[in-house]
Write an enzyme that holds these catalytic residues in place. Structure first.
Site, PDB file in Angstrom:
ATOM      1  N   ARG A 100       0.832  -1.222   0.000  1.00  0.00           N
ATOM      2  CA  ARG A 100       0.000   0.000   0.000  1.00  0.00           C
ATOM      3  C   ARG A 100       0.858   1.260   0.000  1.00  0.00           C
ATOM      4  NH1 ARG A 100      -3.693  -3.182  -1.941  1.00  0.00           N
ATOM      5  NH2 ARG A 100      -4.263  -4.828  -0.491  1.00  0.00           N
ATOM      6  N   GLU A 157      -6.182 -12.456   7.917  1.00  0.00           N
ATOM      7  CA  GLU A 157      -5.838 -12.474   6.495  1.00  0.00           C
ATOM      8  C   GLU A 157      -4.687 -13.441   6.205  1.00  0.00           C
ATOM      9  OE1 GLU A 157      -5.248  -8.267   5.576  1.00  0.00           O
ATOM     10  OE2 GLU A 157      -7.403  -8.041   5.243  1.00  0.00           O
ATOM     11  N   ASP A 201     -12.090  -1.093   7.493  1.00  0.00           N
ATOM     12  CA  ASP A 201     -10.709  -1.020   7.019  1.00  0.00           C
ATOM     13  C   ASP A 201     -10.345   0.318   6.383  1.00  0.00           C
ATOM     14  OD1 ASP A 201      -8.178  -1.717   6.380  1.00  0.00           O
ATOM     15  OD2 ASP A 201      -8.690  -3.228   4.885  1.00  0.00           O
ATOM     16  N   GLU A 218      -4.463   4.322   0.827  1.00  0.00           N
ATOM     17  CA  GLU A 218      -4.897   3.114   0.132  1.00  0.00           C
ATOM     18  C   GLU A 218      -6.307   3.253  -0.448  1.00  0.00           C
ATOM     19  OE1 GLU A 218      -4.861  -0.340   2.662  1.00  0.00           O
ATOM     20  OE2 GLU A 218      -5.702  -1.636   1.115  1.00  0.00           O
TER      21      GLU A 218
END
Ligand code: BDP
Length: 716
Positions: free
Chosen positions: A184, A307, A381, A409
């Site tokens: 990112r 994740e 997020d 991002e």
């Protein structure tokens, strides 16, 4: 002939920006003050300086003061060995030769170890400005603050400033990989040149430390949360130590991300089970090794069981088991564990917005004293707008750290001018009602509401190898704003923008107010052209670049867009009230009541919490469908307005700065239109209603947008 050349060169030098500003110096430019009156007034008040002490921190503070004064005042300001009229004296109070007879007890009780006092006083009937505090770092911060006052042309007559950071750990989080890619990251590669370390020390490391110290940042996590165990090998630790040596004088500690499976990957163990004795011992040995090389090592940041990252749950253990095992190893050295609450499991069919709270709330009070739980500002997020994370206020017996994202991002990445202080403030100022009205997120993370002895805030960095550090000039403002708010969350977005503009672009009042107006509205413009009215997570797949509300049928639902906007022929939005996922119930009753009521819910969060019919009547009298359209179109109009204001600065500010931003604004406008048209056309397939007559119609088809591909978009 020679004369002609010389004349030509001189005219160029005088009339144009031959030495134009490439942005490398950030907000620490120290160019000579342009306003003659102000310059004269400073010159009469600053005729010399004394900095007491000779620690490495005092030496860099001295160097900075010298550099700053000489540059800003445009002449050499002398270091003195005795008091004279109109000078600066800086030094730690308890060790000062000059200040020992001055009573500062009232100011000094107010400040913490890192704080400072800047004050005009008389010593032996001479006027002096003193910069003092309790530690060398306090002096360094005081000097940077004093220089900031000069850089912003502030009044320094009868100055009296007493300042301390409100939050103890003020950290940048670099999502930098060992191969120098930056997750990112939109400003080139990682500035950590691992291959050449520890022998080659890029001068940029020192400038990095200066910039951070100037805004009070006191720690840096060098590596990505999606961690690589290699950084914990001896081979890399000596490189980390070399960086720590550069940062130490500037009051900055280094931290690393700890990959939970490191004992297996680099330690040859068969397991990473946090309750296994060999594993515990491995981490203890590793920590001992680290502190031998870096005596002031800060600690570990951990992304576990999130994740795909390994973690204690792989062994049937809990976040508490994992965090406490590492904390125990760090405890003898004063190190901390920052354990991230960013967890959500694709196998659990629960609203993703609820999962982090569900996992962590029951663990409150079970962590060791040196563990902080690092929570993102919102429950999903880093979206352009999210309500505050419901964990704030819900874990009173655990210090919660804030995690903001400075890198953009989800807010236009490297090319959009979006000033993030309003986003940060919106979250910090939110009232959780956890202990009655006034229980703001800010008071929770600074530890004051619940009386915690440690407190922290982290910002995911936007720094890379681009010459100007952040790619977009205005990305610098976000780095700056993060640091200033970490120091004092009571500062306003407006004040911080003004400081930054004056230091980075111009001290001309008219220019300042124009640029400030652009900055202050930029985040709302972005929300409007990307995700108005509480929409969220409708960006491009994986690279997150551009709009893609059509993303569906992926291996996990909570990585698709349709999961979040839930548009259908009836309406749009995520029902998070009692009739839906009931995420509202995670907030304290006063907040839950507001969010769950369609009437009371602020419209900016409407579709975050409610699924509403396309014809739902909004406060403006428009239908929901029309309102969505108008927000998207207003976002684009906002960018056009920004461009107009920016255009009016041509030839009034540095040419390179002007052109750089001008080209980026053109990209931003193109992309804002892209967001608008793609989203409106896509949602129209459900609303089946026309775009209001007075709005221009998209030029391209939905198909066109759906077929765009960006295999090499940055930051993945
Ligand atoms: C998401 C990013 C992903 C990060 C993750 C995290 O897309 O690259 O690894 O957050 O914070 O926003 O762990």
């Amino acid at each position: 002939m020679k004369k002609v050349y010389l004349f030509f060169f001189l005219t160029l030098f005088i009339n144009t920006n031959i030495f134009s500003d490439d942005g490398y110096r950030l907000w620490l430019k120290y160019d000579k003050i342009k306003d003659k009156k102000i310059l004269d007034s400073y010159t009469s008040q600053i005729k010399g300086w004394i900095v007491e002490g000779n620690s490495p921190t005092i030496l860099v503070a001295k160097e900075e003061l010298q550099k700053g004064l000489n540059g800003l005042l445009g002449k050499k300001i002398k270091e003195l060995s005795q008091i004279k009229n109109n000078i600066i004296i800086a030094g730690v109070y308890s060790q000062s030769h000059y200040l020992k007879n001055i009573n500062l007890s009232e100011s000094l009780v107010e400040i913490s170890n890192e704080g400072f006092v800047i004050k005009s006083i008389k010593i032996d009937s001479k006027n002096v400005i003193i910069i003092t505090g309790k530690s060398d770092t306090g002096i360094l911060y005081g000097i940077f603050h004093f220089l900031r006052l000069l850089q912003t042309n502030s009044n320094i007559k009868n100055i009296n400033i007493v300042s301390s950071p409100k939050i103890k750990l003020r950290l940048l989080n670099h999502w930098d990989n060992l191969n120098r890619t930056v997750e990112r990251g939109y400003a080139g590669f990682s500035i950590w040149d691992w291959h050449k370390l520890p022998d080659y020390i890029s001068p940029q490391y020192k400038d990095y430390a200066r910039a951070n110290a100037s805004i009070g940042i006191n720690g840096t996590v060098l590596t990505n949360v999606n961690a690589n165990a290699w950084v914990l090998t001896h081979q890399y630790l000596i490189k980390v130590a070399a960086l720590a040596n550069v940062f130490r004088p500037y009051g900055i500690k280094v931290y690393l991300t700890a990959r939970f499976s490191a004992p297996i990957e680099i330690g040859n163990l068969k397991t990473a089970d946090p309750l296994n004795e060999e594993v515990k011992q491995w981490w203890k040995n590793k920590v001992d090794e680290i502190y031998k090389l870096i005596p002031d090592f800060g600690g570990f940041l951990v992304k576990a069981n999130s994740e795909g990252q390994p973690g204690p749950q792989n062994y049937g253990r809990t976040h508490v088991d994992g965090a406490n095992m590492l904390a125990e190893a760090l405890e003898p050295y004063g190190g901390v564990v920052m354990w991230r609450a960013f967890v959500y499991d694709s196998n659990i069919k629960e609203d993703r917005a609820k999962q982090s709270y569900n996992e962590f709330k029951p663990l409150d009070g079970k962590f060791r004293k040196n563990v902080l739980i690092q929570v993102k500002n919102g429950p999903i997020d880093f979206q352009p707008r999210e309500p505050f994370h419901p964990l704030f206020g819900a874990m009173p017996d655990t210090p919660l750290m804030m995690e903001f994202q400075i890198t953009q991002e989800y807010l236009g990445q490297g090319t959009h001018l979006v000033y993030l202080a309003p986003l940060f403030k919106e979250c910090l100022d939110s009232d959780t009602y956890s202990k009655g009205p006034g229980s703001t997120v800010a008071k929770i993370i600074d530890g004051s509401l619940e009386n915690h002895s440690i407190s922290g805030i982290a910002g995911v960095s936007n720094i890379g190898t681009d010459r100007n550090w952040t790619g977009h000039l205005f990305g610098q403002a976000n780095w700056y704003a993060f640091g200033r708010l970490a120091w004092d969350h009571n500062l306003s977005s407006d004040e911080i923008a003004e400081e930054w503009i004056r230091m980075t672009i111009s001290n001309d009042n008219e220019i300042v107010s124009k640029i400030k107006s652009i900055m202050l509205k930029s985040r709302e413009d972005c929300v409007n052209y990307m995700t108005p009215l509480g929409l969220h997570h409708i960006m491009g797949w994986n690279h997150h670049y551009g709009p893609a509300p059509w993303i569906k049928d992926k291996h996990r639902d909570d990585w698709t867009s349709v999961y979040y906007h839930r548009a259908d022929t009836n309406g749009i939005g995520f029902d998070r009230t009692a009739t839906g996922s009931n995420a509202v119930s995670q907030y304290f009753p006063e907040v839950a009541e507001i969010f769950s009521s369609v009437e009371k819910c602020p419209e900016e969060y409407l579709l975050w919490f409610h699924h509403l019919p396309w014809d739902y009547k909004m406060k403006s009298g428009k239908t929901l469908w029309e309102e969505i359209c108008y927000h998207y179109y207003n976002g684009v109009e906002g960018v056009k307005e920004t461009i107009k204001i920016w255009d009016s600065l041509k030839n009034k500010i540095d040419n390179e700065q002007y052109n750089h931003v001008k080209m980026l604004l053109n990209i931003q406008l193109k992309e804002a239109i892209w967001w608008r048209d793609a989203c409106v056309l896509y949602f129209q397939t459900f609303s089946k209603r026309p775009i209001p007559d007075e709005l221009e119609k998209p030029e391209k088809s939905l198909d066109y947008y759906m077929n765009l591909n960006f295999p090499y978009a940055p930051g993945i």
